[in-house]
Design an enzyme around this catalytic site. Structure first.
Site, PDB file in Angstrom:
ATOM      1  N   ASP A 212       0.839  -1.192   0.000  1.00  0.00           N
ATOM      2  CA  ASP A 212       0.000   0.000   0.000  1.00  0.00           C
ATOM      3  C   ASP A 212       0.878   1.247   0.000  1.00  0.00           C
ATOM      4  OD1 ASP A 212      -2.275   1.545   0.074  1.00  0.00           O
ATOM      5  OD2 ASP A 212      -2.526   1.401   2.240  1.00  0.00           O
ATOM      6  N   CYS A 247      -7.760  -1.453  -6.286  1.00  0.00           N
ATOM      7  CA  CYS A 247      -6.864  -1.808  -5.186  1.00  0.00           C
ATOM      8  C   CYS A 247      -7.690  -1.601  -3.931  1.00  0.00           C
ATOM      9  CB  CYS A 247      -5.569  -0.996  -5.229  1.00  0.00           C
ATOM     10  SG  CYS A 247      -5.771   0.779  -5.500  1.00  0.00           S
ATOM     11  N   SER A 248      -7.227  -0.808  -2.993  1.00  0.00           N
ATOM     12  CA  SER A 248      -8.045  -0.499  -1.829  1.00  0.00           C
ATOM     13  C   SER A 248      -8.826   0.791  -2.066  1.00  0.00           C
ATOM     14  CB  SER A 248      -7.171  -0.383  -0.578  1.00  0.00           C
ATOM     15  OG  SER A 248      -7.967  -0.203   0.576  1.00  0.00           O
ATOM     16  N   GLY A 250      -8.446   2.548  -4.930  1.00  0.00           N
ATOM     17  CA  GLY A 250      -8.741   2.616  -6.355  1.00  0.00           C
ATOM     18  C   GLY A 250      -8.058   3.755  -7.068  1.00  0.00           C
ATOM     19  N   ILE A 251      -6.942   4.248  -6.511  1.00  0.00           N
ATOM     20  CA  ILE A 251      -6.230   5.340  -7.185  1.00  0.00           C
ATOM     21  C   ILE A 251      -4.722   5.100  -7.284  1.00  0.00           C
ATOM     22  CG2 ILE A 251      -7.958   7.080  -6.572  1.00  0.00           C
ATOM     23  CD1 ILE A 251      -6.001   8.085  -4.402  1.00  0.00           C
ATOM     24  N   GLY A 252      -4.112   4.517  -6.247  1.00  0.00           N
ATOM     25  CA  GLY A 252      -2.658   4.365  -6.215  1.00  0.00           C
ATOM     26  C   GLY A 252      -2.162   3.243  -7.090  1.00  0.00           C
ATOM     27  N   ARG A 253      -2.238   2.023  -6.586  1.00  0.00           N
ATOM     28  CA  ARG A 253      -1.797   0.870  -7.351  1.00  0.00           C
ATOM     29  C   ARG A 253      -2.636   0.697  -8.617  1.00  0.00           C
ATOM     30  NH1 ARG A 253      -1.571  -2.843  -1.933  1.00  0.00           N
ATOM     31  NH2 ARG A 253      -3.215  -1.358  -1.351  1.00  0.00           N
TER      32      ARG A 253
END
Length: 332
Positions: A212, A247-248, A250-253
């Site tokens: 994360d 992802c968690s 919904g923007i980073g990974r």
């Protein structure tokens, strides 16, 4: 010469592009780099500065005004209170008032709204998530996180591991699960609309190596990422069905994978055109690709470490491509 799949505005609203057009000294950041010169340019660029500019021009008050309001209704359906979807690219699911998801364009020709970028489902949003998968005939779901990370729940277990899952009028069962790579699980899910008994087969990829707010080892994950890219292309080209990436938050990974996919596919399209027309110049613009993603879903590619990872991936990708081309030339 500007090419819309490399540099230029989004199809619709593009606040940051208007800013670049007014500040020509910054527009150079988006200019495509000839791919054979990419490695040199990548090493020379100030990526920390680039990312600060990106955040400055894509996280403005005007952008905030385009977000869904954080009301009592939407608040309970957002995994994170500060990660909200844009209204103009919001995914609408019949029968449900709201889901934290945005349509995102691919970079190659004819790939508008091909990707649905969304948060990891909560228990209370699982039904809306699967209804969205059915409504938009999704054939591939890519999960870029673990269920639990550092002792914190990052995503509900919305897919079956053993027993079938019932979500409103849908039943989801697991047909097959294999480890494609050390940190990439591929599942084949069967989704059934119970009232009609219509079934669909959905591929579910889960990458477990990405921390994360961070990035994985590129040496370990290069082949795995390439596999995900190839499967996105395969599923999209087969029947133009939407691809879900989450992802968690919904923007980073999520943003990193979609960004890499867009940069690679845009370059591949230009390389194909170059083979037919020597006047075509294949180029790469990481800044442009990420800027456009951030116009379609708030905060895509969340930090500079992730931004630098896209550069590093493309260094590997282009070096591998040129090496392969050289081997082909030597064998002729």
């Amino acid at each position: 010469m500007e090419n819309p799949i490399i540099e230029g505005s989004c199809r619709e609203r593009d606040i940051s592009y208007k800013f670049l057009a007014e500040h020509t000294e910054l527009s150079e950041l988006e200019a495509g780099i000839p791919y054979k010169e990419f490695f040199f340019h990548s090493k020379a660029r100030d990526k920390d500065l680039e990312f600060r500019v990106l955040k400055r021009i894509t996280e403005t008050r005007k952008h905030a005004e385009c977000l869904v309001e954080n009301s009592a209704m939407t608040c309970s359906m957002n995994r994170y209170a500060d990660i909200l979807p844009y209204k103009d690219t919001l995914v609408h699911v019949p029968g449900y008032s709201y889901i934290n998801a945005n349509f995102v364009d691919g970079a190659c020709s004819g790939s508008e709204q091909m990707i649905i970028a969304t948060q990891g489902p909560l228990h209370r949003t699982m039904e809306a998530f699967w209804a969205m998968v059915w409504e938009y005939e999704v054939s591939l779901i890519i999960m870029m996180c673990n269920l639990l990370e550092d002792g914190m729940v990052k995503c509900e277990e919305y897919f079956p591991s053993e027993n079938n899952i019932q979500c409103d009028v849908f039943e989801i069962s697991l047909a097959k699960s294999t480890n494609k790579y050390p940190f990439l699980i591929e599942r084949v899910l069967i989704m059934t609309h119970v009232p009609t008994q219509e079934t669909r087969i959905i591929t579910h990829l889960q990458s477990t190596a990405w921390p994360d707010q961070g990035v994985p080892s590129l040496a370990d994950e290069f082949s795995s990422i390439n596999y995900m890219i190839s499967l996105i292309k395969k599923k999209w080209l087969a029947n133009r069905s939407k691809i879900v990436v989450h992802c968690s938050a919904g923007i980073g990974r999520t943003g990193v994978l979609v960004g890499i996919f867009n940069v690679v596919t845009a370059l591949e399209e230009l390389l194909e055109k170059e083979a037919e027309d020597e006047n075509v110049e294949p180029r790469v613009s990481i800044f442009g690709a990420v800027r456009r993603l951030r116009e379609q879903r708030w905060g895509m590619v969340a930090n500079v470490k992730q931004y630098k990872f896209i550069y590093k991936f493309m260094e590997y990708w282009i070096t591998s491509f040129l090496s392969h081309q050289q081997q082909i030339g030597q064998s002729l």
